[in-house]
Write an enzyme that holds these catalytic residues in place. Structure first.
Site, mmCIF file in Angstrom:
data_model
loop_
_atom_site.group_PDB
_atom_site.id
_atom_site.type_symbol
_atom_site.label_atom_id
_atom_site.label_comp_id
_atom_site.label_asym_id
_atom_site.label_seq_id
_atom_site.Cartn_x
_atom_site.Cartn_y
_atom_site.Cartn_z
ATOM 1 N N ARG A 70 -27.975 6.714 -41.557
ATOM 2 C CA ARG A 70 -28.490 5.599 -40.743
ATOM 3 C C ARG A 70 -28.998 6.055 -39.370
ATOM 4 N NH1 ARG A 70 -24.110 3.212 -43.198
ATOM 5 N NH2 ARG A 70 -24.788 1.825 -44.878
ATOM 6 N N LYS B 95 -43.017 7.649 -33.275
ATOM 7 C CA LYS B 95 -43.479 7.205 -34.592
ATOM 8 C C LYS B 95 -43.205 8.308 -35.601
ATOM 9 C CE LYS B 95 -47.778 5.578 -33.745
ATOM 10 N NZ LYS B 95 -49.040 5.144 -34.343
ATOM 11 N N GLU C 150 -58.038 14.925 -29.730
ATOM 12 C CA GLU C 150 -57.169 13.885 -29.175
ATOM 13 C C GLU C 150 -57.113 13.990 -27.646
ATOM 14 O OE1 GLU C 150 -55.896 11.519 -30.987
ATOM 15 O OE2 GLU C 150 -55.657 12.289 -33.035
ATOM 16 N N LYS D 91 -49.934 9.132 -22.789
ATOM 17 C CA LYS D 91 -49.256 8.589 -23.963
ATOM 18 C C LYS D 91 -47.905 7.975 -23.556
ATOM 19 C CE LYS D 91 -48.566 8.754 -28.739
ATOM 20 N NZ LYS D 91 -48.721 9.349 -30.043
ATOM 21 N N GLU E 296 -46.078 -0.647 -30.552
ATOM 22 C CA GLU E 296 -47.444 -0.784 -31.053
ATOM 23 C C GLU E 296 -48.034 -2.182 -30.940
ATOM 24 O OE1 GLU E 296 -50.675 0.709 -33.845
ATOM 25 O OE2 GLU E 296 -48.828 1.789 -33.453
ATOM 26 N N ARG F 291 -51.267 0.005 -26.781
ATOM 27 C CA ARG F 291 -51.194 1.227 -27.559
ATOM 28 C C ARG F 291 -52.440 1.411 -28.425
ATOM 29 N NH1 ARG F 291 -45.526 3.612 -29.672
ATOM 30 N NH2 ARG F 291 -46.349 5.569 -30.481
ATOM 31 N N ASN G 211 -56.146 4.442 -30.057
ATOM 32 C CA ASN G 211 -56.841 4.526 -31.335
ATOM 33 C C ASN G 211 -58.351 4.581 -31.185
ATOM 34 O OD1 ASN G 211 -54.777 4.680 -33.135
ATOM 35 N ND2 ASN G 211 -54.374 2.485 -32.982
ATOM 36 N N HIS H 211 -60.457 6.075 -33.853
ATOM 37 C CA HIS H 211 -59.645 6.124 -35.065
ATOM 38 C C HIS H 211 -60.006 5.063 -36.092
ATOM 39 C CE1 HIS H 211 -57.346 8.946 -32.745
ATOM 40 N NE2 HIS H 211 -56.445 9.110 -33.714
ATOM 41 N N HIS I 216 -60.373 7.198 -39.082
ATOM 42 C CA HIS I 216 -59.409 7.121 -40.186
ATOM 43 C C HIS I 216 -60.090 6.825 -41.510
ATOM 44 C CE1 HIS I 216 -55.450 6.413 -37.818
ATOM 45 N NE2 HIS I 216 -55.534 7.644 -38.279
ATOM 46 N N HIS J 108 -57.830 15.735 -39.209
ATOM 47 C CA HIS J 108 -57.754 14.471 -38.494
ATOM 48 C C HIS J 108 -58.650 14.464 -37.244
ATOM 49 C CE1 HIS J 108 -55.959 10.856 -36.830
ATOM 50 N NE2 HIS J 108 -55.683 11.519 -35.722
HETATM 51 N N1 LIG Z 1 -46.537 10.228 -35.128
HETATM 52 C C1 LIG Z 1 -47.679 10.135 -34.511
HETATM 53 O O1 LIG Z 1 -47.832 9.380 -33.557
HETATM 54 C C2 LIG Z 1 -48.808 10.956 -34.976
HETATM 55 C C3 LIG Z 1 -49.972 11.035 -34.211
HETATM 56 C C4 LIG Z 1 -51.011 11.856 -34.645
HETATM 57 C C5 LIG Z 1 -50.876 12.584 -35.816
HETATM 58 N N2 LIG Z 1 -49.749 12.484 -36.557
HETATM 59 C C6 LIG Z 1 -49.580 13.251 -37.792
HETATM 60 O O2 LIG Z 1 -49.603 14.628 -37.494
HETATM 61 C C7 LIG Z 1 -50.039 15.348 -38.641
HETATM 62 C C8 LIG Z 1 -51.036 16.382 -38.243
HETATM 63 O O3 LIG Z 1 -50.443 17.282 -37.353
HETATM 64 P P1 LIG Z 1 -50.967 18.768 -37.226
HETATM 65 O O4 LIG Z 1 -52.387 18.755 -36.968
HETATM 66 O O5 LIG Z 1 -50.090 19.461 -36.278
HETATM 67 O O6 LIG Z 1 -50.790 19.327 -38.711
HETATM 68 P P2 LIG Z 1 -49.744 20.337 -39.341
HETATM 69 O O7 LIG Z 1 -48.380 20.037 -38.968
HETATM 70 O O8 LIG Z 1 -50.053 20.381 -40.781
HETATM 71 O O9 LIG Z 1 -50.148 21.703 -38.670
HETATM 72 C C9 LIG Z 1 -51.379 22.283 -38.949
HETATM 73 C C10 LIG Z 1 -51.231 23.695 -39.494
HETATM 74 O O10 LIG Z 1 -50.948 24.568 -38.438
HETATM 75 C C11 LIG Z 1 -49.750 25.307 -38.686
HETATM 76 N N3 LIG Z 1 -49.116 25.510 -37.419
HETATM 77 C C12 LIG Z 1 -48.552 24.583 -36.619
HETATM 78 N N4 LIG Z 1 -48.134 25.179 -35.489
HETATM 79 C C13 LIG Z 1 -48.465 26.477 -35.570
HETATM 80 C C14 LIG Z 1 -48.302 27.588 -34.708
HETATM 81 N N5 LIG Z 1 -47.768 27.447 -33.509
HETATM 82 N N6 LIG Z 1 -48.731 28.774 -35.139
HETATM 83 C C15 LIG Z 1 -49.307 28.914 -36.342
HETATM 84 N N7 LIG Z 1 -49.503 27.907 -37.188
HETATM 85 C C16 LIG Z 1 -49.078 26.691 -36.800
HETATM 86 C C17 LIG Z 1 -48.991 24.467 -39.656
HETATM 87 O O11 LIG Z 1 -48.142 25.256 -40.447
HETATM 88 C C18 LIG Z 1 -50.090 23.857 -40.477
HETATM 89 O O12 LIG Z 1 -50.510 24.746 -41.477
HETATM 90 C C19 LIG Z 1 -50.578 14.330 -39.590
HETATM 91 O O13 LIG Z 1 -49.695 14.175 -40.654
HETATM 92 C C20 LIG Z 1 -50.675 13.057 -38.775
HETATM 93 O O14 LIG Z 1 -50.481 11.907 -39.561
HETATM 94 C C21 LIG Z 1 -48.723 11.690 -36.145
HETATM 95 ZN ZN LIG Z 2 -55.081 10.707 -33.873
#
Ligand SMILES: NC(=O)c1ccc[n+]([C@@H]2O[C@H](COP(=O)([O-])OP(=O)(O)OC[C@H]3O[C@@H](n4cnc5c(N)ncnc54)[C@H](O)[C@@H]3O)[C@@H](O)[C@H]2O)c1
Ligand SMILES: [Zn+2]
Length: 1551
Positions: A130, A152, A194, A247, A257, A261, A265, A268, A272, A284
């Site tokens: 939980r 999030k 971003e 942020k 949200e 907030r 977007n 987006h 998206h 993304h």
């Molecule tokens: N929660 C939120 O508010 C929010 C906001 C935006 C995006 N997201 C989510 O975030 C995700 C995308 O994040 P991302 O772009 O970091 O993708 P990711 O976590 O897949 O990372 C991208 C790639 O880079 C590699 N990587 C990460 N850090 C590294 C480092 N320091 N050195 C070498 N390789 C590294 C990872 O292994 C992966 O292969 C999506 O799933 C998206 O939905 C969430």
């Molecule tokens: Zn984004």
């Protein structure tokens, strides 16, 4: 900044976000001290686990815990990386791990990784027991600035990303920027999207900083890894801090949200939607980048955001290497064919279900300037606006008089000419000037960059980028080390050339010169006359490449001597302006004399002089000499402010709007004092047409007469304002006095602008029902009442804009006067001078504009459809006696091209070649040959086959010409045959000049030249008889159709097979190939198994397959890793050879480096690519997924994956993989015995082989049938009588050969209903019918669909049951056509061939259809009773039918194809026979032997056949051939497979 410095950002009341560089000690300390626990779990992905910062952190953590918190334990867990592991399965695995280790509620989870780890592990923490505490350690830039902050968490589901999750605030977010050192550049850039977004919505200052940071950023992150970030460490920390602060602030104001907030977007809503389609090929941030531009364009469309702001945003994004449109090459390269999936309706659907949007309402953030959002909330967006923004084409709706404002003011973008001049003058001047309304174009962009590199001025912006502030350095420009790249900016290059020659030495730079360069197009544009003038005035300028064009190297410190300068000014006024503006800085005062006659564009020269005056230098005109100017020595003094006048050409559109709609429009900054020629438009054009024009020195207002009352303008010379003639033309189109046309002259130059604008106007006006025609230097238009304007048809593509901004803008005006919406193509073309034009039309003039997306015409795989898109001439080269003349003539027949022979032209000009060489010399002969080649290429560029002399490649100049032709997409075909055969042919030929050396030596010498000059190579096999010759002809024809694009290689869409040949030399098995390839749909040539790897040898092998099987060729070459014999380095050359040989498919290893692959793909011509990958991996491994996505992004035509089968289960896993990967045809199987099932189940081009242990087509079919893949089907021939029908033998023999589980029987009946009730109704095994008399009409009522042929012929002979539908077809006509082709008649008839059909029954209809399809010019009809012919003729939709009933008609009928469709058992009517004999007698044809096909097959030789063959020497085809050929087609329809031709032929003939 010390390395341990930590910045803290508060969020929700406490300072839990810590940012720094290499802060692992800090992280460890904070966690152990402030988050006491019995268990710390470090979770990361396998990629991050390998990075140094991770190892330092994990190692240090364990060590510290063991020292400081002795009771606690540290656990480590890793998950596979990437978005496709962010799912329930992985989450469950993590939870199971925690449970198995006995983790309890006091556990602290430390999530170390990108957004995927943060989201997923955050979600695990949110629900585990939980909810347990979580610490986020983001390692990707995206995670640092976005996902780690805000709480999030989520995972993906198959139906959508992030659909399941929760809010769970982390106890800490530790952002250690040093993690970024190992982040791949693409991921880095992804995160920048971003960051830029945050600046754009919130903080203009930060945005400006980002604009300045891009160059530095890219140069650092693009270093080879490991990247050293220390140079930009503080910048990066700031980047992260600024974003995180925003942020955190937003999250604070609005934790769960809601409206605020939503601002985050921005980009987006659309981003998206795009991402949902193109993930995972695009990331993304890349999608959001495209989304931001589109949403910014939306804001501009609403009139809220300025064009400058949109331009700034896109410039900034692209400076970071982010894509800025769906069609951006950065983007399309990654998403490959998925580009086609981005359809407007799909996007709108995706936007409606985006969880950020409530219900089906779509909301988006509207920027109102850089750094601020309109009303600080998301706005509901009407779908029509989105459609407009998202499409390339638009529909302009009728202007609604209720909506159109009675009067408006419009400020068009700044004038291009004035903008360019203002920048140069300010850069040479001293003092600070604020330039307003500057046009943002390529020219100004490059000019600003160059001026700043040369330290001419300090440049900054004010008013959010609307004002450019230049602090001039008094003309003291200095050298710089970078090249000044000017793209294709013509004005910039001309102006800067002179400026660069004033440059002094920069003590800090290494270069003592300046280099001006541009893109490829720029490097072709002339600059010679200007350089000549400058050189003769003391400048030291070198051409670095081509004489007369950029790149230039300009020595510093030379300056201009001054004094008298002479310049030819009839070419470009830009040269003149360039020298004028720099002249005050010469050592002595300059006298510039324009020589060679009246300068063109005097107005522009006047403009330059007037503007120089604004900057303090007064030029005087010589009183004694024409076109001569005195420029004093001096320096420019910058005025405080300079407002660039709006562009007068652009201003014509809003003014014309007023004129055409009876409203009023004011342009506040162009008036009678304007320096621009087009400023006269209102007074010289609109006023005499009936408008009221009020003009002050600085403003213009036009009021149109009540709508419908414009008058024609009998004649206007628009020479001073040529660009405005398009606007004038659309106004004239609705000037309605029927007796009077509008004549516009003086605009001849408009033929060579973006397009031939005069012709374009004539053509497009016609679509509105407005008649116009070209004048020698203008256009004449007959205006009509606007109420009678036709609406151009949308189905036919609406209005073409020829990618010309002015065409688009003009017609957008006329469009609004139509009654229905008008489609305008390529609306973005207005971006060249007025990106915001549509916005003005929409917001100022209140026009409704909708988006439009063309529906793609369904690409049918119907091979009978022929399209000839490319009519570029084909050049044929090769040795003497290689068959150039014969084969060229075949090309001309196949393509409908005219044939010319360079030697013939030579003979026509200079007489016999041998004589000429004797009396002149070889050299002179070659020289003349070159001249002829150049002439021919310029005159006969399309629609010709050009045959050349054997020695054409000996001359360097000719080779350059040929290569240029190829580089521009042309075909140079090298024809070749065995060299020994050539020699023996030449030695008996005495009419040709002897070679100087042995022919073999000549070949050896020329071979590499032929190779380098040709795009394609065709090898003719030796022909020892007529049959061989026929085969050669057929194989050559299909080769030509394929390489020319006349016919595309079909990618099989059904179960198909590829015979893999493993011979080391096919010449030993040539004759056997046809039998070996039974059931195959393609033949694979394994180059690595051949015993010689030379181009010549491979060409022979390809020729053998082509000639003896006619099947598409798959060329493959395997390396040792793939079970072949080659090294990787050998592949590229082999691939190039294969493409040159025009193979249908090339199997390319996906293991090659990306650049190599791209080179091959770019050069593939019409060859289709099979991207193959061999790996001994289970099908669940993510590498397959990765390779698949890679192949998709390259837009590979067919993907081929091969794995070694280890266990039977591999086959089952493969089927799972296959089911989930359906974007492209996939060949995927496991090798070895254990992999057999996978080969049975593979659909596309399953490899078959005759080798032991491999499976044949029949074995695969049998196995597939045994496991229920192919179910039993029953077929019948129906009709009465049918006891003699040979259909059962034909079909059954092929079923057996191919091991298909089908049977074919007879069912005798003359009652359609009986047939239907007994065979078809409720019969699950019913497969289809062959239908004979008397049921061909009666059965039609039972079918669900009729083919086109069956509809026209009006009868069916085939029914096929597919997907519970009955399809009716008529294959008789195919039987006729293919019988002709197989007996030597060409498939694509020359234009003058006529045909004759004897008889007027059902078969005659099929015969007429066949002759029509083959392309007969006229089709004659002959029959005993003429009335029956009349009926027949009237019932067919062809207009080339002619009834032949008199002897005279025969005289010039020129018939060379006959189909006889009269019963052969009764004697022929006398007069009919008479006429027929006349036809046979006069029959002749140059291309093939006149041919008669007898449709009756009883008796074997009919009287007509005998007469035709024996008496008139016609080629005669007996009826059984037609039977076999129609049966072949029927078999294809019934089974989807090709029958073995020899087998069915034998089955029918050997009864
Ligand atoms: N929660 C939120 O508010 C929010 C906001 C935006 C995006 N997201 C989510 O975030 C995700 C995308 O994040 P991302 O772009 O970091 O993708 P990711 O976590 O897949 O990372 C991208 C790639 O880079 C590699 N990587 C990460 N850090 C590294 C480092 N320091 N050195 C070498 N390789 C590294 C990872 O292994 C992966 O292969 C999506 O799933 C998206 O939905 C969430
Ligand atoms: Zn984004």
């Amino acid at each position: 900044m010390s390395s341990s410095q930590v910045f803290k950002v508060p969020i929700l009341g406490s300072e839990t976000i810590h940012v720094g560089y290499s802060i692992h000690d800090h992280i460890i300390h904070e966690v152990i001290t402030n988050l006491k626990s019995s268990t710390y779990v470090l979770i990361t992905d396998t990629l991050v686990a390998e990075t140094k910062p991770y190892r330092d952190l994990a190692h240090g953590f364990t060590k510290q815990v063991s020292q400081l918190a002795k009771d606690a334990r540290v656990l480590n867990y890793m998950v596979p990386p990437g978005e496709n592991n962010k799912n329930r399965k992985t989450k469950a695995q993590v939870e199971d791990f925690l449970l198995s280790k006995g983790c309890t509620r006091d556990t602290v989870i430390i999530a170390i990784g990108g957004g995927v780890i943060g989201d997923m592990i955050g979600f695990v923490a949110a629900t585990f027991m939980r909810g347990v505490r979580v610490v986020q350690v983001p390692t990707s830039l995206l995670a640092m600035v976005d996902s780690s902050v805000g709480g999030k968490t989520a995972i993906d589901t198959p139906l959508g990303k992030n659909f399941v999750g929760s809010f769970h605030q982390p106890s800490y977010v530790f952002i250690d920027v040093s993690f970024l050192e190992s982040l791949p550049p693409r991921q880095f850039i992804n995160g920048m999207a971003e960051v830029i977004k945050t600046g754009a919505i919130w903080n203009e200052k930060e945005f400006t900083r980002l604009e300045d940071f891009s160059k530095n950023f890219l140069s650092v992150i693009n270093q080879p890894p490991p990247v050293d970030l220390s140079l930009i460490k503080s910048d990066l920390i700031k980047v992260v801090l600024e974003s995180v602060k925003v942020k955190a602030e937003v999250v604070l104001k609005d934790e769960k949200e809601s409206s605020l907030r939503n601002l985050l977007n921005f980009g987006h809503t659309i981003g998206h939607a795009i991402e949902a389609i193109v993930t995972p090929q695009a990331l993304h941030g890349e999608c959001v980048s495209v989304g931001m531009i589109l949403e910014a364009e939306l804001a501009r469309y609403w009139g809220v955001l300025s064009p400058t702001a949109v331009a700034r945003l896109s410039k900034c994004l692209s400076a970071y290497g982010l894509p800025i449109s769906i069609n951006d090459s950065i983007f399309t390269k990654r998403i490959g064919i998925k580009r086609e999936l981005i359809k407007i309706d799909t996007l709108l659907d995706k936007m409606s279900i985006d969880k950020k949007n409530d219900g089906s309402k779509i909301r988006s953030v509207i920027l109102d300037s850089i750094g601020s959002c309109y009303q600080w909330k998301a706005h509901e967006i009407p779908k029509v606006d989105l459609r407009f923004i998202l499409t390339e084409e638009c529909l302009v709706h009728p202007f609604d008089p209720e909506q159109t404002p009675k009067s408006t003011t419009v400020v068009p973008p700044g004038s291009k000419s004035i903008s360019n001049r203002a920048l140069i003058l300010a850069a040479l001047g001293s003092g600070t000037v604020r330039i307003k309304n500057l046009l943002h174009s390529d020219d100004t962009k490059h000019m600003l960059a160059a001026v700043s590199s040369l330290k001419g001025a300090e440049i900054s912006t004010e008013d959010l980028g609307e004002t450019i502030v230049l602090k001039g350095n008094g003309g003291n420009l200095v050298t710089c080390d970078e090249e000044l790249y000017l793209g294709n900016a013509g004005t910039a290059s001309r102006f800067l050339t002179t400026v660069a020659s004033l440059v002094g030495l920069n003590s800090q730079a290494q270069n003592d010169y300046v280099i001006l360069t541009g893109n490829a197009r720029m490097q072709e544009r002339p600059i010679g006359p200007l350089v000549d003038a400058l050189r003769s005035n003391g400048s030291d300028i070198d051409y670095l490449n081509r004489e007369g064009s950029l790149p230039l190297k300009i020595k510093s410190g030379k300056g201009l001597k001054g004094g008298r300068i002479e310049l030819g000014a009839t070419i470009s006024s830009q040269y003149v302006s360039s020298i004028l503006m720099a002249a005050p800085y010469a050592d002595e005062a300059v006298t510039l004399s324009l020589v060679g006659g009246k300068p063109i564009s005097q107005l522009y020269i006047d403009m330059t002089i007037a503007m120089m005056k604004d900057f303090g230098i007064e030029v005087t005109r010589s009183k004694t000499e024409d076109y001569t100017y005195h420029i004093p020595k001096g320096a420019y003094i910058n005025p405080l402010e300079y407002v660039v006048e709006s562009d007068a050409s652009s201003a014509t559109y809003p003014l014309a709007f007023a004129a055409m709609t009876g409203t009023s429009c004011t342009i506040p900054n162009i008036g009678s004092a304007s320096l621009q020629g087009d400023a006269r438009f209102a007074v010289d054009v609109l006023q005499p047409m009936g408008c009221t024009v009020e003009q002050t020195t600085t403003s213009t207002t036009v009021t149109g007469p009540p709508i419908g009352q414009l008058k024609a303008l009998p004649h206007v010379d628009m020479e001073p304002m040529t660009d405005a003639f398009l606007t004038a033309s659309v106004v004239a189109a609705v000037a309605n006095n029927p007796e009077q046309t509008t004549q516009i002259t003086g605009i001849a130059n408009q033929r060579v602008k973006e397009c031939n604008r005069i012709l374009a106007m004539v053509d497009e006006l016609a679509k509105f029902g407005v008649h116009a025609h070209e004048l020698p230097d203008g256009i004449e238009i007959q205006g009509i009442d606007y109420k009678n304007l036709k609406t151009p048809s949308t189905e036919n593509g609406g209005i073409h804009t020829y990618d010309d901004h002015r065409v688009a803008m003009s017609f957008s005006l006329l469009a609004g006067l139509c009654k229905e919406p008008v489609l305008i193509q390529e609306r973005h073309t207005t971006g060249k001078t007025w990106p915001g034009w549509w916005d003005v039309l929409h917001t100022k003039f209140k026009a409704t504009i909708d988006g439009f997306e063309p529906v793609e015409s369904s690409t049918s795989s119907n091979q009978e459809v022929v399209s000839n898109k490319n009519s570029k001439s084909i050049i044929v080269v090769g040795m003497r006696a290689a068959g150039k003349t014969t084969l060229s003539k075949w090309i001309s027949l196949e393509m409908g091209f005219k044939f010319i022979d360079l030697d013939d032209i030579f003979v026509g000009k200079f007489g016999d070649i041998r004589e000429y060489i004797k009396s002149h010399s070889w050299e002179q002969f070659r020289e003349q040959e070159t001249i002829i080649l150049e002439e021919v290429l310029s005159k006969y560029g399309t629609g010709f086959v050009i045959s050349t002399g054997g020695g054409i490649v000996e001359d360097e100049k000719n080779r350059v010409e040929l290569k240029k032709f190829v580089a521009n997409g042309g075909i140079v075909l090298h024809l070749h045959r065995d060299i020994d055969e050539t020699i023996s042919l030449l030695s008996v030929d005495t009419t040709r000049p002897a070679f100087f050396s042995e022919i073999r030596d000549v070949w050896t010498k020329r071979e590499p030249w032929y190779y380098e000059c040709s795009s394609h190579h065709f090898y003719s096999l030796h022909c020892s008889n007529d049959h061989d010759f026929q085969l050669l002809r057929n194989s050559f024809s299909s080769f030509i159709r394929r390489i020319s694009g006349l016919e595309a290689t079909p990618v099989p869409s059904q179960r198909s097979f590829m015979l893999s040949l493993s011979y080391d030399d096919l010449s030993n098995v040539a004759e056997k190939l046809e039998d070996l390839s039974i059931g195959a749909d393609a033949i694979e040539l394994r180059a690595d198994l051949l015993n010689k790897l030379t181009f010549d040898f491979i060409a022979t092998q390809v020729a053998i397959i082509r000639q003896y099987t006619g099947l598409p060729i798959v060329f493959s070459a395997r390396t040792t890793e793939e079970g072949g014999n080659l090294r990787k380095e050998q592949l590229e050359t082999l691939y190039q050879w294969a493409i040159k040989l025009g193979v249908d498919f090339l199997d390319v290893s996906l293991d090659l480096p990306l650049e190599k692959l791209i080179t091959i793909l770019n050069g593939k011509l019409n060859t289709k690519i099979i991207g193959s990958y061999y790996a001994n991996l289970r099908w669940t491994e993510s590498e397959w997924e990765a390779k698949y996505n890679f192949a998709i992004s390259l837009d590979i035509d067919i993907i081929k994956f091969v794995s070694q089968g280890i266990s039977f289960n591999d086959n089952l896993q493969l089927e799972q993989f296959r089911a989930e990967h359906t974007l492209k045809p996939l060949i995927a199987f496991n090798t070895g015995d254990v992999g057999k099932l996978s080969r049975v189940l593979n659909e596309t081009l399953t490899p078959v082989s005759l080798e032991a242990g491999q499976m044949t087509v029949s074995e695969l079919n049998k196995a597939f049938a045994d496991i229920g893949g192919l179910t039993t089907k029953k077929f019948w021939v129906v009709g009465k009588p049918i006891s003699h029908s040979r259909s059962p033998q034909l079909h059954n023999s092929a079923y057996e050969k191919l091991q298909l589980p089908y049977t074919f029987d007879r069912f005798e009946s003359d009652d359609p209903e009986v047939v239907y009730e007994t065979l078809i109704k409720d019969n699950e095994q019913f497969g289809g019918l062959a239908i004979t008399m008397p049921l061909k009409l009666g059965m039609m009522k039972y079918v669900d669909e009729l083919s086109n042929a069956a509809q026209v012929i009006g009868a069916i002979n085939t029914i096929t049951s597919t997907n519970n539908k009955l399809l009716g077809d008529n294959t008789d006509w195919v039987g006729i056509k293919n019988s002709f082709i197989r007996s030597g008649v060409v498939s694509n008839l020359p234009t003058n061939i006529n045909g004759l059909v004897v008889g007027a029954g059902g078969t005659s209809r099929a015969a007429i259809y066949a002759l029509h399809n083959m392309g007969c010019l006229k089709i004659y009809m002959m029959n005993r009773t003429i009335s029956k012919l009349e009926e027949l003729k009237a019932s067919l939709p062809f207009d080339n039918l002619e009834i032949l009933d008199s002897a005279e008609q025969v005289v010039d009928s020129n018939i060379s194809l006959i189909v006889s469709c009269v019963p052969a058992d009764k004697p022929l009517d006398d007069s009919l026979l008479d006429n027929l004999e006349r036809v046979l007698q006069q029959g002749k044809c140059e291309v093939f032997k006149p041919t008669l096909l007898e449709a009756a097959y009883k008796p074997t030789v009919t009287p007509i056949m005998r007469i035709a063959q024996d008496k008139y020497e016609w080629n005669v085809i007996p009826g059984v051939e037609m039977l076999v050929n129609q049966g072949e087609k029927q078999f294809q329809l019934h089974t989807g497979t090709n029958p073995p031709y020899n087998t069915i032929h034998e089955a029918v003939v050997n009864e």
